[in-house]
Design a protein around this motif. Structure first.
Motif, PDB file in Angstrom:
ATOM      1  N   TYR A 112       0.820  -1.209   0.000  1.00  0.00           N
ATOM      2  CA  TYR A 112       0.000   0.000   0.000  1.00  0.00           C
ATOM      3  C   TYR A 112       0.860   1.268   0.000  1.00  0.00           C
ATOM      4  O   TYR A 112       1.877   1.366   0.676  1.00  0.00           O
ATOM      5  CB  TYR A 112      -0.943   0.001   1.211  1.00  0.00           C
ATOM      6  N   GLY A 113       0.425   2.223  -0.793  1.00  0.00           N
ATOM      7  CA  GLY A 113       1.121   3.505  -0.866  1.00  0.00           C
ATOM      8  C   GLY A 113       2.119   3.619  -1.992  1.00  0.00           C
ATOM      9  O   GLY A 113       2.424   4.730  -2.432  1.00  0.00           O
ATOM     10  N   GLU A 114       2.627   2.486  -2.474  1.00  0.00           N
ATOM     11  CA  GLU A 114       3.610   2.592  -3.563  1.00  0.00           C
ATOM     12  C   GLU A 114       2.938   3.094  -4.829  1.00  0.00           C
ATOM     13  O   GLU A 114       3.584   3.712  -5.675  1.00  0.00           O
ATOM     14  CB  GLU A 114       4.322   1.258  -3.809  1.00  0.00           C
ATOM     15  N   GLU A 115       1.620   2.861  -4.957  1.00  0.00           N
ATOM     16  CA  GLU A 115       0.906   3.290  -6.163  1.00  0.00           C
ATOM     17  C   GLU A 115       0.720   4.803  -6.219  1.00  0.00           C
ATOM     18  O   GLU A 115       0.291   5.330  -7.246  1.00  0.00           O
ATOM     19  CB  GLU A 115      -0.441   2.568  -6.277  1.00  0.00           C
ATOM     20  N   ILE A 116       1.033   5.509  -5.121  1.00  0.00           N
ATOM     21  CA  ILE A 116       1.037   6.981  -5.172  1.00  0.00           C
ATOM     22  C   ILE A 116       2.440   7.529  -4.902  1.00  0.00           C
ATOM     23  O   ILE A 116       2.620   8.737  -4.793  1.00  0.00           O
ATOM     24  CB  ILE A 116       0.025   7.587  -4.171  1.00  0.00           C
ATOM     25  N   GLY A 117       3.417   6.637  -4.772  1.00  0.00           N
ATOM     26  CA  GLY A 117       4.797   7.066  -4.589  1.00  0.00           C
ATOM     27  C   GLY A 117       5.150   7.448  -3.164  1.00  0.00           C
ATOM     28  O   GLY A 117       6.026   8.291  -2.945  1.00  0.00           O
ATOM     29  N   MET A 118       4.503   6.825  -2.185  1.00  0.00           N
ATOM     30  CA  MET A 118       4.857   7.098  -0.794  1.00  0.00           C
ATOM     31  C   MET A 118       6.253   6.573  -0.487  1.00  0.00           C
ATOM     32  O   MET A 118       6.593   5.447  -0.839  1.00  0.00           O
ATOM     33  CB  MET A 118       3.851   6.425   0.158  1.00  0.00           C
ATOM     34  N   GLY A 119       7.048   7.406   0.179  1.00  0.00           N
ATOM     35  CA  GLY A 119       8.336   6.969   0.676  1.00  0.00           C
ATOM     36  C   GLY A 119       8.244   6.649   2.154  1.00  0.00           C
ATOM     37  O   GLY A 119       7.167   6.696   2.752  1.00  0.00           O
ATOM     38  N   ASN A 120       9.372   6.320   2.746  1.00  0.00           N
ATOM     39  CA  ASN A 120       9.395   6.079   4.185  1.00  0.00           C
ATOM     40  C   ASN A 120       9.046   7.354   4.953  1.00  0.00           C
ATOM     41  O   ASN A 120       9.382   8.456   4.514  1.00  0.00           O
ATOM     42  CB  ASN A 120      10.786   5.614   4.632  1.00  0.00           C
ATOM     43  N   ALA A 121       8.392   7.178   6.081  1.00  0.00           N
ATOM     44  CA  ALA A 121       8.271   8.283   7.026  1.00  0.00           C
ATOM     45  C   ALA A 121       9.619   8.429   7.741  1.00  0.00           C
ATOM     46  O   ALA A 121      10.608   7.806   7.344  1.00  0.00           O
ATOM     47  CB  ALA A 121       7.143   8.005   8.005  1.00  0.00           C
ATOM     48  N   ALA A 122       9.671   9.215   8.783  1.00  0.00           N
ATOM     49  CA  ALA A 122      10.941   9.473   9.474  1.00  0.00           C
ATOM     50  C   ALA A 122      11.616   8.178   9.898  1.00  0.00           C
ATOM     51  O   ALA A 122      11.018   7.343  10.580  1.00  0.00           O
ATOM     52  CB  ALA A 122      10.687  10.359  10.690  1.00  0.00           C
ATOM     53  N   GLY A 123      12.855   8.012   9.463  1.00  0.00           N
ATOM     54  CA  GLY A 123      13.617   6.829   9.843  1.00  0.00           C
ATOM     55  C   GLY A 123      13.346   5.640   8.950  1.00  0.00           C
ATOM     56  O   GLY A 123      12.349   5.578   8.236  1.00  0.00           O
ATOM     57  N   ASP A 124      14.275   4.665   9.010  1.00  0.00           N
ATOM     58  CA  ASP A 124      14.157   3.461   8.192  1.00  0.00           C
ATOM     59  C   ASP A 124      13.718   2.252   9.007  1.00  0.00           C
ATOM     60  O   ASP A 124      13.787   1.113   8.538  1.00  0.00           O
ATOM     61  CB  ASP A 124      15.505   3.149   7.521  1.00  0.00           C
ATOM     62  N   GLY A 125      13.291   2.468  10.242  1.00  0.00           N
ATOM     63  CA  GLY A 125      12.805   1.368  11.066  1.00  0.00           C
ATOM     64  C   GLY A 125      11.435   0.904  10.616  1.00  0.00           C
ATOM     65  O   GLY A 125      10.856   1.422   9.648  1.00  0.00           O
TER      66      GLY A 125
END
Length: 312
Positions: free
Chosen positions: A180-193
């Motif tokens: 979910y979210g990749e279809e609108i180009g969402m990236g990570n929120a703060a941090g890579d955890g």
């Protein structure tokens, strides 16, 4: 297998297995069409030192698969087996364990092709899939999941690269899955955890993104004015509509859904920046040509296994 705070179920205990079957039957009766089985490689340890890929795990999957298919003949069983294609192939496609398995090698192969601006990494991965899976079943290609840094972040938020990655996903053999979210180009929120990879879905341009009227468990990916379903819904060149176009193409052409794949010889591209393959089903063929360079266009030659005069 993963943490002292995550104890494993004892799947050598008949009563435990019976409870799992009851849960499966309960959800099937509610109308569920299938199940995603997490970390399938580690279900049953054969010894204290050997837990991955044990014979006991395969036996349990056969038992569970038989039970689920008796309750619902067309139930879908998909597994997360995070390992090489050769080992993944032992889990599915034989009609008695899993129907599909996510293909994790593909993610790294796609990323390497972007990083090197060469199609050879992806071509090698496709060859390995062909050798490992052959005709046993479809696999499940993905660009990421809840355990990965989001693909848009890994591609440095390059929209052009993300659209090409999506095009690859929907042109490969198998059943593509989206995180979910990749279809609108969402990236990570703060941090890579883990929380950064699992930020709330961004539906609209409001501060809470239409996800909740309360307080979300984690920070949003951000930029809702451009990275949200509402912002991209009517924009013809948006990421969302690129995904919609790919889904329509896949639904329209049997070669993309059911066809075999042949990687083609390509010459003339600088440093192997291109890759071409053919998807074929009966008399229907679709040629896929990919450009991994930063240039908007490439001139190249592709050797087809048939004459163009034979095409309808």
């Amino acid at each position: 297998a993963f943490s002292s705070r995550m104890p494993d179920l004892n799947l050598k205990n008949t009563k435990v297995k019976d409870e799992i079957k009851k849960a499966v039957k309960y959800w099937i009766d509610q109308g569920v069409d299938g199940f995603r089985l997490d970390a399938v490689r580690y279900f049953v340890a054969s010894s204290e030192d050997t837990q991955a890929d044990s014979a006991e795990t395969h036996a349990f999957l056969k038992e569970l698969g038989a039970y689920a298919r008796q309750a619902k003949p067309d139930v879908l069983m998909i597994g997360e087996a995070w390992t090489t294609a050769t080992k993944v192939a032992t889990y599915f496609g034989h009609g008695d364990e899993l129907d599909l398995c996510f293909h994790f090698d593909m993610i790294d192969a796609i990323l390497r092709s972007f990083q090197r601006e060469k199609g050879s990494s992806l071509a090698m991965a496709l060859s390995q899939i062909e050798q490992a899976y052959q005709d046993i079943a479809f696999n499940a290609p993905i660009l990421g999941n809840h355990d990965h840094k989001r693909i848009m972040s890994r591609l440095q938020h390059e929209t052009k690269a993300m659209k090409l990655a999506a095009t690859i996903l929907f042109s490969l053999p198998g059943t593509p899955f989206l995180y979910y979210g990749e279809e609108i180009g969402m990236g990570n929120a703060a941090g890579d955890g883990d929380l950064g990879k699992r930020s709330p879905m961004q539906w609209n341009t409001t501060p809470k993104a239409g996800f909740t009227t309360g307080i979300a468990w984690n920070k949003y990916s951000g930029n809702m004015d451009t990275i949200s379903v509402k912002a991209q819904d009517k924009a013809s060149d948006s990421m969302l509509n690129h995904y919609r176009k790919l889904i329509r193409l896949r639904a329209k052409y049997p070669a993309l859904k059911h066809g075999t794949m042949t990687v083609l010889e390509m010459t003339g591209t600088p440093d192997g920046a291109g890759l071409a393959y053919l998807r074929t089903y009966k008399e229907n063929s679709i040629l896929v040509v990919l450009n991994f360079s930063e240039k908007d266009s490439l001139t190249a030659s592709v050797k087809l296994p048939f004459s163009l005069d034979t095409l309808k």
